[in-house]
Design an enzyme around this catalytic site. Structure first.
Site, PDB file in Angstrom:
ATOM      1  NE  ARG A 107      26.759  -0.051  15.635  1.00  0.00           N
ATOM      2  CZ  ARG A 107      27.485  -0.682  14.714  1.00  0.00           C
ATOM      3  NH1 ARG A 107      27.166  -0.607  13.434  1.00  0.00           N
ATOM      4  NH2 ARG A 107      28.557  -1.377  15.068  1.00  0.00           N
ATOM      5  NE  ARG A 125      30.622   8.799  26.104  1.00  0.00           N
ATOM      6  CZ  ARG A 125      29.689   8.012  25.590  1.00  0.00           C
ATOM      7  NH1 ARG A 125      28.643   7.672  26.318  1.00  0.00           N
ATOM      8  NH2 ARG A 125      29.783   7.568  24.350  1.00  0.00           N
TER       9      ARG A 125
END
Length: 364
Positions: A107, A125
Site C-alpha cells: 500500500r 502534518r
C-alpha cells in the site's frame, strides 16, 4: 498551465462561515478578547480553521471543552520539545516521487491535497498543511504518482490523504478514482478524512458516487476523537456513505484533556459502531512540534485500553498503535513491541528493527 486541482482546493478552503482568524474566534465566543495577541502568534505559525459544524458543537461555558481543545489555538503550541519532529512519522524518507509515500509493501499514500476543512491542533502534518500548501501537487506530480503506482504491481491499496482528500470536488474525486481504477493491480482505495465530521454538508450524493468505480473497492477512514463530534449532521453524512455500501473505519488520537478516560472512549467507540463505523486505530499522539500538552505516557494509554477490555464489545475495540518516529511504521503498543528503558522504551518495528522512544511517563 495552471493546475485545476489548485483552483478547486482554493475554493473549497474558503467555505463560508469557517473561523480562521483571532477576530473570528473571539467574535464567535471561542476565545477571550485579551487572547488576541497569543492567538495571532499561533495562527502565524500553524493553520487555523474551525468549521460552523464544529464551532456549534463547542460548549463555550466550559473552559476545558474537549471539542474546543482540539481546534482552538493554544499558546502551548509554540512550546517545542527536543524530541518533537517536523516530519514525525518519516513521510519524506519514504517518498519516491512528490506526493507519494510508500512505506509498506502492498500500500502507498497519495497526498492529493494540502488543505483541510478544519485544522487539528495536534496534527502530525501541521508543518506541511494549510492554505500555503494548496498547490501541493502539480499536474506533472500527479502524473508521476499515477505512473509510480502503475509501475509497482505490489501496490494493492492506495490511501488518499493530505490534507483531506474530501476537499476535492465530486468531479475531481471521480477523475482521481477513475485513474486509480485503471491500474489493474490497485484494488482498494482508502480515504482518510475529517470532512464527514467537520463539514458534513460536503458529503453529497454526487460526492459519494464519485468514490466508486468498477474494479475498485472504496473504504473511508474517518478521524473522530470524541462522541460529541458525531452531530446529527455528521451521523447523516456517515449514513450516506454506509448506505452506498462503502465500508467505514475510524481513526482516533488519544489526547490529554479530550478523551483520556475509559468512559469517554467507550462512549465514542459505541457511538461509532452505531453509525456503522468500525473503530480501527487508537493512535498514540505523534511527536509533532508544539503538541506536548496533548501527549500522555504510553503506560497510561495501555491502562485505558485494558480498562475497555471486558466492558466494551469486541467490535468496538480499536488497536492502540504507535507510529514509530522516523518512518519505521505503525506497531501495536503491546509487550511484544515494547521494552521499558530509562526514560522511555525500546520499540521493535515489524521488520525486527529497534528504535528508542522517549516517554515522559517511564522511569525504566
Amino acid at each position: 498551465m495552471p493546475n485545476p486541482l489548485n483552483k478547486l482546493v482554493s475554493l473549497a478552503a474558503r467555505d463560508q462561515g469557517t473561523l480562521r482568524t483571532a477576530d473570528d474566534l473571539i467574535g464567535a465566543g471561542l476565545a477571550a478578547p485579551d487572547a488576541r495577541a497569543a492567538l495571532e502568534e499561533v495562527a502565524a505559525r500553524y493553520a487555523v480553521a474551525v468549521t460552523p459544524t464544529l464551532a456549534a458543537a463547542i460548549d463555550t461555558t466550559d473552559e476545558a471543552d474537549p471539542i474546543a481543545r482540539q481546534f482552538v489555538p493554544d499558546p502551548a503550541e509554540l512550546e517545542v520539545r527536543p524530541e518533537e519532529l517536523a516530519d514525525p512519522i518519516g513521510d519524506d524518507a519514504h517518498s519516491p516521487v512528490p506526493g507519494v509515500v510508500h512505506r509498506y509493501p502492498d500500500r502507498a499514500l497519495l497526498k492529493i491535497v494540502g488543505v483541510c476543512a478544519v485544522y487539528c491542533r495536534f496534527c502530525f502534518r501541521r508543518e506541511m498543511v494549510g492554505p500555503g500548501a494548496a498547490s501541493l501537487l502539480s499536474d506533472d506530480a500527479l502524473e508521476q504518482a499515477f505512473a509510480y503506482f502503475a509501475g509497482h504491481p505490489e501496490i494493492w491499496e492506495v490511501i488518499l490523504t493530505g490534507g483531506d482528500p474530501f476537499m476535492l470536488s465530486a468531479r475531481r474525486m471521480g477523475e482521481v478514482v477513475g485513474r486509480l481504477a485503471a491500474i489493474p493491480h490497485v484494488k482498494i482505495v482508502r480515504h482518510h478524512t475529517r470532512v464527514p465530521i467537520a463539514a458534513p454538508e460536503r458529503v453529497t450524493p454526487a460526492f459519494v458516487a464519485a468514490l466508486k468505480a468498477p474494479g475498485i473497492t472504496p473504504y473511508v477512514a474517518v478521524h473522530v476523537n470524541h462522541a460529541r463530534e458525531l452531530t446529527p449532521a455528521a451521523r447523516a453524512a456517515l449514513a450516506r456513505l454506509a448506505d452506498a455500501g462503502i465500508p467505514l473505519l475510524s481513526q482516533t488520537v488519544l489526547l490529554r484533556g479530550v478523551n483520556d478516560d475509559a468512559g469517554t472512549l467507550a462512549e465514542l467507540f459505541r457511538a461509532l459502531v452505531e453509525c456503522r463505523v468500525k473503530p480501527y486505530y487508537l493512535h498514540h499522539p505523534d511527536l509533532a512540534p508544539g503538541t506536548g500538552h496533548f501527549r500522555l505516557p504510553i503506560a497510561e494509554g495501555q491502562a485505558l485500553v485494558r480498562a475497555l477490555r471486558g466492558r466494551l464489545s469486541g467490535i468496538a475495540q480499536p488497536t492502540y498503535v504507535l507510529d514509530i518516529p522516523g518512518g519505521a511504521g505503525k506497531v501495536p503498543l503491546t509487550p511484544g513491541h515494547l521494552a521499558a528503558t530509562e526514560g522511555g522504551y525500546q520499540v521493535s518495528d515489524n521488520c525486527g528493527g529497534l528504535h528508542a522512544y522517549a516517554d515522559e511517563g517511564t522511569n525504566g
